[in-house]
Design an enzyme around this catalytic site. Sequence first.
Site, PDB file in Angstrom:
ATOM      1  N   HIS A 152      66.460  53.863  28.954  1.00 21.87           N
ATOM      2  CA  HIS A 152      67.224  52.621  28.984  1.00 21.87           C
ATOM      3  C   HIS A 152      68.537  52.899  29.725  1.00 21.87           C
ATOM      4  CE1 HIS A 152      64.672  50.215  26.424  1.00 21.87           C
ATOM      5  NE2 HIS A 152      64.709  51.109  25.443  1.00 21.87           N
ATOM      6  N   CYS A 194      67.604  50.203  33.389  1.00 22.47           N
ATOM      7  CA  CYS A 194      68.334  48.977  33.696  1.00 22.47           C
ATOM      8  C   CYS A 194      69.740  49.306  34.163  1.00 22.47           C
ATOM      9  CB  CYS A 194      68.420  48.081  32.470  1.00 22.47           C
ATOM     10  SG  CYS A 194      66.935  47.135  32.173  1.00 22.47           S
TER      11      CYS A 194
END
Length: 313
Positions: A152, A194
Amino acid sequence: MSGEPAEQTALGGEVEEEKLSGDKTDAKPDRKGRFLLFGSKKKKDGQMQEQDYSSESHYRIVSPTFQYKMSHQHVGKCIIINNKNFDEKTGMNVRNGTDRDAGELFRCFKSLGFDVRIYNDQTCEKMERLLREASEEDHSDSSCFACILLSHGEEGMIYGTDGAMPIKTMTSLFRGDMCKSLVGKPKLFFIQACRGSEFDDGIQTDSGPLNDTVETDANPRHKIPVEADFLFAYSTVPGYYSWRNPGRGSWFVQALCNVLNEFGKQLEIMQILTRVNYMVATSFESWSEDPRFSEKKQIPCVVSMLTKELYFN
């Protein structure tokens, strides 16, 4: 049941596209030949034919003066950090599909000659220690270094299993003044994560591809910048989500591995990554019964401080 709706999960990291049960999908429409994009062309009658890439005319004229030396004893080390499970306090979801990414990348970089190591579910402290130890090794007999981060993320940050840390904390360990045995050698970082929470809605177009050519060269110097010879290949542009499919893996890694497997030993690294950009941009689109997550697009982002051309041949 196959009639149950698709669900998109987008909590602080990549967007994951999945069905509550049954098949999993990552693109609409399903383009069966999306990985043959560069191997075919249209005949005059509109039919597709395989394109011959054996001719030298398809490749740029190259000069050894402006190529990285890849004839050392070893191609180099490739470290893959594969973070799938996260502490509950982080609020991050399980990254289903990332093991597929790690496995494909392992095979891909192994075939290019790298010494590949995978490290699963690393805390921030462990990630930094891993890369610090790698930067302190003697790379004199290696031609380059590669690191792949699967996790992430947010803009400028990457998640360990216990929280986020600046990407630069790890990459700066390989600067010219920190890692002398990699001075003048390419240091490659591939980052699937991300970089924000925006969606790319895409735009309809009927225009053909644009052709732009920029040529540069450089004169040798006795001193080189400490930030030179880095390349960062991000799965998405700053500010945006990055898509991952639980069954097939992330869009970026799927495209990267397919282009590397087909052209990795023929094309220069920027040509390779430009083709990855094209494949992600044109061959993937999210699908969901929830319109907030449907028909979204993605474009990877390459940041290069390389000073020469890089071929894995």
